[in-house]
Motif scaffolding. Structure first.
Motif, PDB file in Angstrom:
ATOM      1  N   ARG A 195       0.656  -2.957  -1.996  1.00 32.60           N
ATOM      2  CA  ARG A 195       1.636  -2.800  -0.913  1.00 32.60           C
ATOM      3  C   ARG A 195       1.578  -1.394  -0.316  1.00 32.60           C
ATOM      4  N   ILE A 196       1.473  -0.385  -1.181  1.00 38.21           N
ATOM      5  CA  ILE A 196       1.394   0.983  -0.666  1.00 38.21           C
ATOM      6  C   ILE A 196       0.113   1.164   0.145  1.00 38.21           C
ATOM      7  N   ALA A 197      -0.991   0.580  -0.315  1.00 41.13           N
ATOM      8  CA  ALA A 197      -2.248   0.687   0.435  1.00 41.13           C
ATOM      9  C   ALA A 197      -2.095   0.123   1.841  1.00 41.13           C
ATOM     10  N   ALA A 198      -1.355  -0.969   1.962  1.00 40.25           N
ATOM     11  CA  ALA A 198      -1.158  -1.589   3.275  1.00 40.25           C
ATOM     12  C   ALA A 198      -0.347  -0.704   4.205  1.00 40.25           C
ATOM     13  N   LEU A 209      -4.739   8.793   5.849  1.00 45.12           N
ATOM     14  CA  LEU A 209      -5.630   8.530   4.724  1.00 45.12           C
ATOM     15  C   LEU A 209      -5.502   7.058   4.361  1.00 45.12           C
ATOM     16  N   ASN A 210      -6.521   6.554   3.669  1.00 42.47           N
ATOM     17  CA  ASN A 210      -6.531   5.152   3.281  1.00 42.47           C
ATOM     18  C   ASN A 210      -6.766   5.037   1.784  1.00 42.47           C
ATOM     19  N   LEU A 211      -6.224   3.983   1.198  1.00 43.54           N
ATOM     20  CA  LEU A 211      -6.414   3.716  -0.222  1.00 43.54           C
ATOM     21  C   LEU A 211      -7.296   2.489  -0.397  1.00 43.54           C
ATOM     22  N   ARG A 212      -8.191   2.551  -1.359  1.00 44.73           N
ATOM     23  CA  ARG A 212      -9.001   1.386  -1.707  1.00 44.73           C
ATOM     24  C   ARG A 212      -8.561   0.954  -3.104  1.00 44.73           C
ATOM     25  N   TRP A 265      12.754  -5.774  -1.372  1.00 48.91           N
ATOM     26  CA  TRP A 265      11.474  -5.748  -0.667  1.00 48.91           C
ATOM     27  C   TRP A 265      11.550  -6.571   0.614  1.00 48.91           C
ATOM     28  N   ASP A 266      12.170  -7.732   0.550  1.00 44.76           N
ATOM     29  CA  ASP A 266      12.319  -8.568   1.740  1.00 44.76           C
ATOM     30  C   ASP A 266      13.118  -7.851   2.822  1.00 44.76           C
ATOM     31  N   PHE A 267      13.999  -6.949   2.395  1.00 45.46           N
ATOM     32  CA  PHE A 267      14.788  -6.175   3.357  1.00 45.46           C
ATOM     33  C   PHE A 267      13.916  -5.109   4.021  1.00 45.46           C
ATOM     34  N   PHE A 268      13.090  -4.426   3.229  1.00 45.52           N
ATOM     35  CA  PHE A 268      12.262  -3.334   3.746  1.00 45.52           C
ATOM     36  C   PHE A 268      11.054  -3.823   4.538  1.00 45.52           C
ATOM     37  N   PHE A 311       9.150   3.919  -1.761  1.00 48.38           N
ATOM     38  CA  PHE A 311      10.397   3.475  -2.380  1.00 48.38           C
ATOM     39  C   PHE A 311      10.443   1.951  -2.419  1.00 48.38           C
ATOM     40  N   ALA A 312      10.029   1.336  -1.317  1.00 47.87           N
ATOM     41  CA  ALA A 312      10.040  -0.130  -1.255  1.00 47.87           C
ATOM     42  C   ALA A 312       9.069  -0.731  -2.253  1.00 47.87           C
ATOM     43  N   ALA A 313       7.931  -0.053  -2.482  1.00 45.20           N
ATOM     44  CA  ALA A 313       6.935  -0.589  -3.410  1.00 45.20           C
ATOM     45  C   ALA A 313       7.457  -0.638  -4.840  1.00 45.20           C
ATOM     46  N   LEU A 314       8.432   0.198  -5.168  1.00 44.32           N
ATOM     47  CA  LEU A 314       9.027   0.149  -6.503  1.00 44.32           C
ATOM     48  C   LEU A 314       9.734  -1.183  -6.752  1.00 44.32           C
TER      49      LEU A 314
END
Length: 333
Positions: free
Chosen positions: A97-100, A108-111, A207-210, A83-86
């Protein structure tokens, strides 16, 4: 570093309702408690989570369910990191951001890679049995849904690949805008132009809030991991890219190779031991997928040649890779 459990947001209840699928029947098929959502967010082991997805697939009995999930996804079904990445400026930033923060959702990990050919998001799954095909295709469908929710455009990826690609269907091909093809990894690619389209949901103040809370949770998760755990997670990401050296892994963990070795010795292990154990477990998982030739398995494990992989596999198991496949000796080590 991911935990060894997946989180399932309560928004999944609304999603299944919108899809016309009985949550109670799915949970019963998966042999999970009927009241599993009674206390909000659900935490499941990898085995339980995979059972949930297998049960969902069986209950729906719909080869196009991943496409239906993608079309039905809404912000309510998203975990806080997603939600925050939106709030990001575009899909590329959202993916990074979602990968992090993906480890907060599950093991699981994202590349994420971006170049002139476009934005590619590849999934590295946890050790053990391969994930249910529906789970994989739904993960890839999610990225299409995220791009469309953020941009309010009918974005289509340029390529969608799965190591166990489903039979082609008009509905799923229509959703993705391209056929799901066999690939070395489970991945989705968007054009550079589409990856840079502005998100109409951009909100840096949100985003700064999340972000501080997400960073705190990630820090807590990483602090609870052993050095060996962190090395395994880094190897899962780096081996398919051909990296197996201690220098490469130490650099990713922001340690010197000497410090990394010292920390591993304190845990009564070594880099070579962790590397060998990780390769063995991944080899068993990859070989269980008969669509992957042995030469490709060797490549995914960052061996210089197939013969090196053969020698290592015989040292681990006393068998050749083909012998293990034919004899059914591929249960996780």
């Amino acid at each position: 570093m991911a935990s060894d459990r997946f989180t399932l947001d309560p928004g999944a209840r609304a999603l299944l309702h919108d899809l016309g699928i009985s949550l109670a029947r799915v949970l019963r098929r998966a042999q999970l408690p009927a009241g599993v959502f009674a206390h909000g967010q659900v935490s499941m082991t990898v085995e339980e989570y995979y059972r949930f997805w297998d049960a969902l697939d069986a209950e729906a009995a719909d080869p196009d369910l991943a496409a239906r999930i993608g079309r039905a996804l809404s912000v309510e079904a998203f975990n806080p990191p997603i939600f925050a990445a939106l709030c990001s400026a575009n899909l590329r930033t959202a993916a990074e951001r979602i990968a992090a923060f993906k480890p907060l959702i599950g093991p699981l990990n994202l590349r994420v890679t971006f170049d002139r050919t476009g934005l590619t998001i590849a999934v590295n799954w946890p050790e053990g049995p391969p994930p249910p095909p529906l789970f994989v295709s739904a993960e890839l469908a999610f990225w299409v849904a995220l791009a469309r929710i953020g941009t309010r455009r009918e974005v289509h990826p340029t390529r969608v690949a799965m190591r166990r690609a489903p039979q082609p269907s008009a509905e799923t091909t229509s959703y993705f805008g391209t056929q799901i093809r066999e690939g070395k990894t489970d991945a989705v690619t968007f054009s550079a132009e589409d990856a840079s389209l502005p998100f109409l949901t951009e909100d840096e103040s949100m985003w700064d809030f999340f972000a501080p809370e997400l960073r705190r949770r990630l820090s807590d998760l990483e602090a609870s991991a052993t050095t060996a755990d962190r090395v395994r997670a880094a190897l899962h990401e780096r081996l398919p890219a051909g990296e197996s050296s201690i220098n490469a892994i130490a650099a990713q963990l922001m340690l010197s190779s000497r410090t990394l070795q010292r920390q591993l010795r304190a845990e009564d292990t070594s880099y070579q031991a962790v590397l060998s154990d990780t390769r063995e477990k991944l080899a068993r998982r990859y070989l269980a997928d008969r669509s992957l030739p042995t030469s490709q398995v060797a490549y995914l494990l960052a061996y210089d040649d197939t013969n090196s992989f053969y020698r290592a596999f015989r040292r681990w198991t006393g068998l050749t890779p083909e012998g293990a496949r034919n004899g059914g000796h591929l249960t996780p080590a």
